[in-house]
Design a protein around this motif. Structure first.
Motif, PDB file in Angstrom:
ATOM      1  N   ILE A 153       0.842  -1.195   0.000  1.00  0.00           N
ATOM      2  CA  ILE A 153       0.000   0.000   0.000  1.00  0.00           C
ATOM      3  C   ILE A 153       0.881   1.251   0.000  1.00  0.00           C
ATOM      4  N   SER A 154       0.677   2.090  -1.021  1.00  0.00           N
ATOM      5  CA  SER A 154       1.553   3.266  -1.168  1.00  0.00           C
ATOM      6  C   SER A 154       0.914   4.361  -2.023  1.00  0.00           C
ATOM      7  N   TYR A 155      -0.364   4.213  -2.354  1.00  0.00           N
ATOM      8  CA  TYR A 155      -0.981   5.082  -3.359  1.00  0.00           C
ATOM      9  C   TYR A 155      -0.858   6.567  -3.020  1.00  0.00           C
ATOM     10  N   MET A 156      -1.133   6.933  -1.799  1.00  0.00           N
ATOM     11  CA  MET A 156      -1.141   8.351  -1.443  1.00  0.00           C
ATOM     12  C   MET A 156       0.256   8.975  -1.527  1.00  0.00           C
ATOM     13  N   THR A 157       1.227   8.304  -0.963  1.00  0.00           N
ATOM     14  CA  THR A 157       2.572   8.890  -0.983  1.00  0.00           C
ATOM     15  C   THR A 157       3.214   8.806  -2.370  1.00  0.00           C
ATOM     16  N   HIS A 158       2.780   7.845  -3.193  1.00  0.00           N
ATOM     17  CA  HIS A 158       3.289   7.771  -4.564  1.00  0.00           C
ATOM     18  C   HIS A 158       2.570   8.743  -5.499  1.00  0.00           C
ATOM     19  N   HIS A 159       1.479   9.321  -5.006  1.00  0.00           N
ATOM     20  CA  HIS A 159       0.755  10.351  -5.768  1.00  0.00           C
ATOM     21  C   HIS A 159       0.646  11.610  -4.900  1.00  0.00           C
ATOM     22  N   ASP A 215      -2.170  -0.140  -8.645  1.00  0.00           N
ATOM     23  CA  ASP A 215      -0.955  -0.201  -7.833  1.00  0.00           C
ATOM     24  C   ASP A 215      -1.066   0.657  -6.579  1.00  0.00           C
ATOM     25  N   GLY A 216      -0.702   0.066  -5.447  1.00  0.00           N
ATOM     26  CA  GLY A 216      -0.600   0.801  -4.205  1.00  0.00           C
ATOM     27  C   GLY A 216      -1.900   1.054  -3.485  1.00  0.00           C
ATOM     28  N   LEU A 217      -3.041   0.617  -4.056  1.00  0.00           N
ATOM     29  CA  LEU A 217      -4.349   0.925  -3.483  1.00  0.00           C
ATOM     30  C   LEU A 217      -5.046  -0.360  -3.051  1.00  0.00           C
TER      31      LEU A 217
END
Length: 270
Positions: A153-159, A215-217
């Motif tokens: 999980i990384s969606y917010m920090t990757h966007h 990805d990431g979500l």
């Protein structure tokens, strides 16, 4: 008095919201007099919003994090959150607008504590785990035959550019730590292909989270289960339709419409 004033400063709503709240709560109290189960109560609360406009970024404002109350327009997350909060209020008899604000705060923030942007439960799997710990829901996915969701999980920090609050280095650091914890504690999910096998075990008012291959979500959409002609449909705030509605297709049909909809998480109010 100072503490009360400070609490009121931390809450943001429009003048129409207390009026809408009173209309909804009075109707739900009448329905509850018929002895609704918690699940049926959540479904009734969700149905009270049918036709209500969809709103984007309804919780995002400049400045410090504040508790935003908005019954005028809803996204999928705030729709579900409101239904759970309203059902609990009616069942416990705490039906003042101040009770509503307190219930939403307890649901929306980690351990019920508003302490900046990162204290809000942005990822739905995180919201589910926190809601279960606070006694609002019981996660049913594993009992229904779910399997572990393997995902980073990384969606917010990757966007980061899509979330203005993450411009602050400390908030960004906090969110990254939260994402790492969610990754290590991620809930189970029911793959789309297994849904038909267990569909008859999903009840009216169950909370449904649509998992995604993005990805990431973890979860891309949420809604409430509503059984019609022995099949499960999704009661939800639809961005595409621009309003709260009941999906014309079954939940299984809804999942099959887009390949990135990989399955569901299921929770039941307690």
């Amino acid at each position: 008095m100072k503490d009360r004033a400070k609490r009121e400063e931390d809450i943001l709503h429009a003048p129409e919201d207390p009026v809408l709240f009173r209309k909804i709560i009075e109707n739900l109290v009448c329905l509850q007099a018929k002895g609704l189960s918690p699940g049926a109560g959540v479904a009734a609360a969700g149905l009270a919003f049918l036709g209500r406009p969809y709103g984007t970024n309804t919780l995002e404002r400049e400045g410090p994090e504040r508790l935003i109350l908005n019954l005028r327009e809803l996204d999928c997350f705030t729709f579900l959150e409101n239904a759970v909060a309203l059902e609990r209020l009616v069942r416990t008899g705490a039906t003042d607008f101040a009770d509503y604000a307190a219930a939403l705060k307890r649901l929306r923030y980690r351990k019920g504590i508003l302490d900046g942007y990162a204290s809000r439960l942005h990822y739905f799997s995180d919201w589910l785990g926190d809601a279960e710990a606070k006694g609002f829901v019981r996660i049913m996915t594993k009992a229904l035959g779910g399997q572990h969701l393997e995902k980073s999980i990384s969606y917010m920090t990757h966007h980061r550019e899509s979330f203005p609050a993450l411009e602050a280095a400390e908030t960004f650091r906090q969110m990254r730590e939260i994402e790492e914890r969610i990754t290590s504690e991620l809930n189970d999910f029911l793959p789309r292909e297994k849904l038909r096998e267990i569909e008859d075990q999903i009840q009216d008012g169950d909370l449904l989270a649509i998992t995604t291959s993005v990805d990431g979500l973890d979860v891309a959409h949420v809604g409430i289960a509503l059984r019609q002609r022995r099949r499960v449909h999704l009661l939800h705030a639809s961005r595409l339709a621009g309003e709260v509605l009941i999906s014309p297709e079954t939940l299984y049909g809804y999942l099959r419409k887009k390949k990135e909809r990989t399955g569901v998480m299921v929770a039941r109010v307690t």
